[in-house]
Design a protein around this motif. Structure first.
Motif, PDB file in Angstrom:
ATOM      1  N   SER A  81     -14.722 -39.127  10.970  1.00 41.04           N
ATOM      2  CA  SER A  81     -15.979 -39.762  10.571  1.00 41.04           C
ATOM      3  C   SER A  81     -15.707 -40.841   9.529  1.00 41.04           C
ATOM      4  CB  SER A  81     -16.939 -38.719   9.990  1.00 41.04           C
ATOM      5  OG  SER A  81     -17.992 -39.355   9.300  1.00 41.04           O
ATOM      6  N   PRO A  82     -16.089 -42.079   9.787  1.00 40.00           N
ATOM      7  CA  PRO A  82     -15.872 -43.132   8.783  1.00 40.00           C
ATOM      8  C   PRO A  82     -16.616 -42.854   7.481  1.00 40.00           C
ATOM      9  CG  PRO A  82     -17.220 -43.935  10.602  1.00 40.00           C
ATOM     10  CD  PRO A  82     -16.703 -42.604  11.012  1.00 40.00           C
ATOM     11  N   VAL A  83     -17.786 -42.236   7.567  1.00 44.07           N
ATOM     12  CA  VAL A  83     -18.549 -41.910   6.360  1.00 44.07           C
ATOM     13  C   VAL A  83     -17.804 -40.880   5.522  1.00 44.07           C
ATOM     14  CG1 VAL A  83     -20.757 -41.080   5.469  1.00 44.07           C
ATOM     15  CG2 VAL A  83     -20.696 -42.383   7.596  1.00 44.07           C
ATOM     16  N   ARG A 121     -15.995 -49.211  -1.681  1.00 41.25           N
ATOM     17  CA  ARG A 121     -16.215 -50.462  -0.951  1.00 41.25           C
ATOM     18  C   ARG A 121     -14.977 -50.864  -0.160  1.00 41.25           C
ATOM     19  NH1 ARG A 121     -21.574 -50.704  -0.563  1.00 41.25           N
ATOM     20  NH2 ARG A 121     -22.584 -50.652  -2.607  1.00 41.25           N
ATOM     21  N   ARG A 122     -13.810 -50.684  -0.762  1.00 44.92           N
ATOM     22  CA  ARG A 122     -12.575 -51.043  -0.074  1.00 44.92           C
ATOM     23  C   ARG A 122     -12.397 -50.208   1.192  1.00 44.92           C
ATOM     24  NH1 ARG A 122      -9.629 -50.423  -4.057  1.00 44.92           N
ATOM     25  NH2 ARG A 122      -8.930 -48.278  -3.698  1.00 44.92           N
ATOM     26  N   THR A 123     -12.627 -48.899   1.076  1.00 48.40           N
ATOM     27  CA  THR A 123     -12.497 -48.015   2.236  1.00 48.40           C
ATOM     28  C   THR A 123     -13.587 -48.305   3.258  1.00 48.40           C
ATOM     29  OG1 THR A 123     -11.639 -46.315   0.741  1.00 48.40           O
ATOM     30  CG2 THR A 123     -12.234 -45.613   2.956  1.00 48.40           C
ATOM     31  N   GLU A 124     -14.789 -48.623   2.778  1.00 46.34           N
ATOM     32  CA  GLU A 124     -15.892 -48.980   3.685  1.00 46.34           C
ATOM     33  C   GLU A 124     -15.512 -50.189   4.525  1.00 46.34           C
ATOM     34  OE1 GLU A 124     -20.654 -50.102   3.417  1.00 46.34           O
ATOM     35  OE2 GLU A 124     -19.308 -50.585   1.762  1.00 46.34           O
ATOM     36  N   ASN A 125     -14.975 -51.221   3.893  1.00 43.38           N
ATOM     37  CA  ASN A 125     -14.574 -52.430   4.618  1.00 43.38           C
ATOM     38  C   ASN A 125     -13.499 -52.127   5.653  1.00 43.38           C
ATOM     39  OD1 ASN A 125     -16.347 -54.019   3.148  1.00 43.38           O
ATOM     40  ND2 ASN A 125     -14.822 -54.561   1.599  1.00 43.38           N
ATOM     41  N   GLU A 213     -26.675 -46.428   6.863  1.00 40.06           N
ATOM     42  CA  GLU A 213     -26.663 -45.054   6.390  1.00 40.06           C
ATOM     43  C   GLU A 213     -25.529 -44.838   5.386  1.00 40.06           C
ATOM     44  OE1 GLU A 213     -26.516 -42.510   9.761  1.00 40.06           O
ATOM     45  OE2 GLU A 213     -28.474 -43.113  10.513  1.00 40.06           O
ATOM     46  N   THR A 214     -24.395 -45.488   5.650  1.00 42.22           N
ATOM     47  CA  THR A 214     -23.257 -45.386   4.735  1.00 42.22           C
ATOM     48  C   THR A 214     -23.596 -45.986   3.384  1.00 42.22           C
ATOM     49  OG1 THR A 214     -21.712 -45.502   6.595  1.00 42.22           O
ATOM     50  CG2 THR A 214     -20.825 -45.959   4.415  1.00 42.22           C
ATOM     51  N   GLU A 215     -24.326 -47.096   3.396  1.00 40.55           N
ATOM     52  CA  GLU A 215     -24.731 -47.743   2.139  1.00 40.55           C
ATOM     53  C   GLU A 215     -25.573 -46.794   1.293  1.00 40.55           C
ATOM     54  OE1 GLU A 215     -24.925 -50.705  -0.722  1.00 40.55           O
ATOM     55  OE2 GLU A 215     -23.667 -50.536   1.063  1.00 40.55           O
TER      56      GLU A 215
END
Length: 238
Positions: A81-83, A121-125, A213-215
């Motif tokens: 899961s990316p989240v 933020r880095r991992t999100e990108n 949703e991640t935000e």
């Protein structure tokens, strides 16, 4: 146009086999684009379905638990899961900040929270870049394939008119095969472009929804982390 085209009828197979060299090259390019697009579509469909399923489960746990340590306990069950991956990066930085906070005995500092946010933020990108990978190929195919097919059609019709002039006849029986084999290029161009555009929009919308949703998760994580660090700082000051 040639005699084989006239005698062979207007079947798709005969139209392709009797098409000129340039038109056949165009058809080969469009076929290759279509194969690659369908491979990307299948891969992305499975990947996004898995990511969506695990992310939904993890998001439910996050909003129900509210305690980050309890949420962290479910990370092993949501490894794709990316989240969850984004949460893990932030949680690890939070643990480092909390340990440093206790060891130094320093008051709460906004810089500690900034480090945690940068990790999130880095991992999100990185995670969403993985989800969006190869989607640009679908977009490019969707916009370019019709024009590639149109080029094949224009070239084929141009050759057909040259042959009509050489034969000195413009009857329907003579014109139809050449024009038909030229139009096949446009038809196949559209056949390659339409699925690419449809699935590009579907995948983009799903990634956008997951990103929103991640935000919310990131903002809530930072809110909980700030409260926790401030609480520890206040208790130490007392």
């Amino acid at each position: 146009m040639n005699e084989a085209a006239i005698k062979g009828g207007l079947g798709i197979t005969s139209l392709i086999s009797n098409a000129g060299f340039v038109v056949q090259i165009v058809l080969l390019i469009l076929f290759a684009l279509s194969v690659v697009c369908w491979a990307i579509i299948l891969f992305k469909w499975l990947r996004l379905r898995q990511a969506r399923k695990e992310s939904n489960s993890f998001i439910d746990i996050f909003w129900n638990e509210k305690r980050l340590d309890l949420v962290a306990g479910s990370l092993r069950d949501h490894e794709t899961s990316p989240v969850a991956i984004i949460f893990r990066a932030g949680y690890m930085e939070l643990m480092k900040a909390a340990k440093g906070h206790r060891g130094e005995g320093a008051p709460f500092s906004a810089s500690r929270l900034d480090i945690i946010e940068r990790a999130l933020r880095r991992t999100e990108n990185m995670e969403f870049a993985k989800l969006e990978k190869h989607l640009s190929f679908l977009a490019t195919t969707g916009s370019a394939a019709p024009f590639i097919g149109l080029f094949g059609t224009v070239w084929g019709i141009m050759n057909s008119f040259q042959q009509i002039g050489a034969m000195g006849s413009a009857s329907l029986a003579v014109v139809a095969p050449g024009v038909s084999e030229a139009l096949v290029a446009t038809a196949i161009g559209l056949a390659a472009a339409i699925p690419a555009v449809i699935f590009y929009n579907i995948f983009t919308e799903r990634i956008k929804n997951l990103s929103q949703e991640t935000e919310s998760i990131i903002l809530e994580f930072l809110n909980i982390a700030e409260k926790g660090l401030r609480k520890e700082s206040d208790e130490r000051d007392k």
